[in-house]
Scaffold this motif. Structure first.
Motif, short mmCIF file in Angstrom:
data_model
loop_
_atom_site.label_atom_id
_atom_site.label_comp_id
_atom_site.label_asym_id
_atom_site.label_seq_id
_atom_site.Cartn_x
_atom_site.Cartn_y
_atom_site.Cartn_z
N LEU A 1 11.02 -10.04 3.12
CA LEU A 1 9.59 -10.15 3.33
C LEU A 1 9.23 -11.33 4.23
N ARG A 2 10.21 -12.18 4.52
CA ARG A 2 10.05 -13.35 5.39
C ARG A 2 9.00 -14.32 4.87
N LEU A 3 8.88 -14.40 3.56
CA LEU A 3 8.00 -15.39 2.97
C LEU A 3 8.61 -16.77 3.12
N PRO A 4 7.81 -17.81 3.34
CA PRO A 4 8.36 -19.15 3.56
C PRO A 4 9.10 -19.67 2.33
N PHE A 5 10.19 -20.38 2.58
CA PHE A 5 11.01 -20.93 1.49
C PHE A 5 10.57 -22.37 1.22
N ASP A 6 10.38 -22.69 -0.07
CA ASP A 6 9.97 -24.03 -0.50
C ASP A 6 11.20 -24.78 -0.98
N PRO A 7 11.68 -25.78 -0.22
CA PRO A 7 12.91 -26.50 -0.62
C PRO A 7 12.74 -27.33 -1.88
N PHE A 8 11.48 -27.67 -2.21
CA PHE A 8 11.25 -28.50 -3.40
C PHE A 8 11.42 -27.70 -4.68
N THR A 9 11.05 -26.44 -4.66
CA THR A 9 11.19 -25.60 -5.85
C THR A 9 12.42 -24.71 -5.78
N GLY A 10 12.98 -24.58 -4.57
CA GLY A 10 14.14 -23.71 -4.41
C GLY A 10 13.77 -22.23 -4.47
N ARG A 11 12.50 -21.91 -4.21
CA ARG A 11 12.04 -20.52 -4.26
C ARG A 11 11.19 -20.20 -3.03
N HIS A 12 11.03 -18.92 -2.79
CA HIS A 12 10.12 -18.47 -1.73
C HIS A 12 8.68 -18.52 -2.26
N ARG A 13 7.78 -18.95 -1.40
CA ARG A 13 6.38 -18.97 -1.78
C ARG A 13 5.82 -17.55 -1.72
N VAL A 14 4.90 -17.23 -2.63
CA VAL A 14 4.33 -15.89 -2.73
C VAL A 14 2.82 -15.99 -2.59
N PRO A 15 2.20 -15.27 -1.65
CA PRO A 15 0.75 -15.35 -1.47
C PRO A 15 0.00 -14.70 -2.64
N ASP A 16 -1.16 -15.26 -2.95
CA ASP A 16 -1.96 -14.68 -4.02
C ASP A 16 -2.97 -13.68 -3.43
N LEU B 1 0.82 -1.21 0.00
CA LEU B 1 0.00 0.00 0.00
C LEU B 1 0.85 1.26 0.00
N THR B 2 2.10 1.15 0.42
CA THR B 2 2.99 2.31 0.40
C THR B 2 3.28 2.76 -1.03
N ALA B 3 3.38 1.82 -1.94
CA ALA B 3 3.72 2.13 -3.32
C ALA B 3 2.53 2.71 -4.06
N ALA B 4 2.75 3.77 -4.80
CA ALA B 4 1.68 4.42 -5.57
C ALA B 4 1.07 3.43 -6.56
N GLY B 5 -0.25 3.46 -6.68
CA GLY B 5 -0.94 2.62 -7.65
C GLY B 5 -1.32 1.25 -7.13
N HIS B 6 -1.05 0.97 -5.85
CA HIS B 6 -1.37 -0.35 -5.30
C HIS B 6 -2.39 -0.18 -4.17
N ASP B 7 -3.63 0.11 -4.56
CA ASP B 7 -4.67 0.41 -3.58
C ASP B 7 -5.68 -0.70 -3.41
N ALA B 8 -5.68 -1.69 -4.31
CA ALA B 8 -6.65 -2.79 -4.26
C ALA B 8 -5.94 -4.09 -3.94
N ALA B 9 -6.72 -5.10 -3.55
CA ALA B 9 -6.13 -6.39 -3.18
C ALA B 9 -5.39 -7.03 -4.36
N CYS B 10 -5.95 -6.88 -5.56
CA CYS B 10 -5.28 -7.47 -6.73
C CYS B 10 -3.93 -6.79 -6.97
N ALA B 11 -3.86 -5.47 -6.75
CA ALA B 11 -2.60 -4.75 -6.94
C ALA B 11 -1.57 -5.15 -5.90
N VAL B 12 -2.04 -5.43 -4.67
CA VAL B 12 -1.12 -5.88 -3.62
C VAL B 12 -0.52 -7.22 -4.00
N GLY B 13 -1.35 -8.12 -4.55
CA GLY B 13 -0.83 -9.40 -5.00
C GLY B 13 0.18 -9.25 -6.12
#
Length: 386
Positions: free
Chosen positions: A81-96, A55-67
């Protein structure tokens, strides 16, 4: 100084009651998690932090924009961002978007206010006693299931316009009953509270003076017909004018006069001082107009001069100009249709937290300050996340 460097400098210190880098995650962890532990993927502080920084960033006022904002975070930014790390994909998971929206609908409103706005410090400017303003705002696009609109009552500091707290007014209630719950948790000792005529009721005035050790400067209008009539019938022509100000704004020349009198015929905890403030002016159409507003205060002459009282009356509208108007224009609050559960109150709390932080960082205008923090790194630095 580059924007990122400026934000990092702000984040490293405590600014007017701001949060330290080391404690911000601990503060977010104090909000109770309404979800079942079973199947929980994202920690609650992590999702709240994503909302706050997006929400700090300009243009991100809706839930879809936050995603979309969190999905664009780089591999270097995701650990912050402390998002959980997925060892199977080797990437951090990102919430939708759905995950972010469902969470915000269930988070406790009062707990989020206490966590994000509870560090707001009152300020004293220009020699005035510390003062806060109480005012309500309707989220016009957010309708409840019964068709009523979500209405919030907030309290903000004079001068800086920092929101210190807010509560949602229940559908079958009104602002007057929400007044004590809004201010109950705040230390108001010696603080001047200003509010409009709706809250100028004897119970609120007594409570502020006796229970909160605060002062008040209250507007009296026709909704209190007996008191308003008694004030209007006072021999104001015999009272000396103690303050005269002249200014020009919005195509209008105005002259304001203030008269103050202390009376003993009202049964109040302390003898109140009555103020008659008249504003007369000429607009661009050259048609004159005049309006008289009556104020009542428990301030004796020793703690508030007539100039102080006039300034309190003018600064009361900072809650409207620096908080409510900004949320509508810069964040599109009135246009937002997010209304499920606690979302209207919680997203208003997050927006106000962003405004508070940007003002503490030294920004006067919110739109350009949001454009200065469009990247995850800039937003992380601004809010003091390590």
């Amino acid at each position: 100084m580059p924007v990122g460097a400026s934000s990092r400098a702000v984040a490293g210190v405590v600014a007017a009651g701001g949060m330290l880098r080391e404690e911000i995650w601990d503060r977010l962890a104090r909000v109770p998690d309404p979800r079942s532990p079973r199947g929980r993927v994202y920690p609650l502080p992590c999702l709240l932090a994503v909302w706050l920084r997006a929400l700090t960033a300009a243009g991100h006022d809706a839930a879809c924009a936050v995603g979309q904002w969190v999905a664009r975070a780089s591999p270097a930014e995701l650990p912050r961002l402390r998002l959980p790390f997925d060892p199977f994909t080797g990437r951090h998971r990102v919430p939708d978007e759905a995950t972010l929206r469902r969470l915000l609908a269930r988070v406790d409103r009062d707990a989020l206010v206490a966590t994000l706005l509870g560090d707001t410090a009152s300020v004293s400017e220009g020699g005035l006693p510390t003062a806060v303003a109480v005012d309500g705002k309707t989220s016009r696009g957010a309708r409840r299931a019964d068709g009523t609109q979500a209405h919030l009552l907030g309290v903000a500091t004079h001068g800086t316009g920092l929101l210190a707290g807010q509560v949602e007014v229940e559908a079958k209630s009104n602002e007057t009953t929400a007044f004590p719950p809004l201010l109950a948790a705040l230390d108001l000792t010696g603080v001047t509270v200003t509010f409009d005529a709706m809250h100028t009721v004897r119970a609120n005035l007594d409570w502020l003076v006796t229970a909160k050790n605060a002062h008040y400067v209250a507007i009296v209008k026709a909704n209190q017909p007996l008191l308003h009539t008694r004030l209007a019938r006072l021999p104001w022509v015999d009272v000396l004018t103690v303050e005269v100000t002249r200014d020009h704004g919005h195509g209008r020349d105005e002259t304001r006069t203030l008269k103050v009198a202390t009376v003993g015929f009202l049964d109040f905890p302390t003898p109140p001082r009555l103020c008659g403030s008249s504003a007369g002016g000429v607009g661009e159409d050259r048609r004159p107009s005049r309006e008289t507003v009556y104020l009542i205060t428990d301030h004796p002459a020793e703690t508030a001069s007539p100039a102080d009282l006039a300034a309190h009356a003018r600064r009361h509208w900072h809650v409207e100009n620096k908080v409510h108007y900004v949320r509508d224009v810069s964040f599109g609050e009135d246009a937002s249709t997010l209304r499920t559960g606690n979302i209207p109150t919680n997203i208003a709390t997050l927006r106000s937290t962003v405004i508070n932080r940007l003002r503490r960082a030294g920004y006067r205008f919110i739109p350009p300050s949001r454009r200065d923090h469009t990247t995850p790194t800039a937003a992380l630095d601004l809010h003091g996340f390590p």
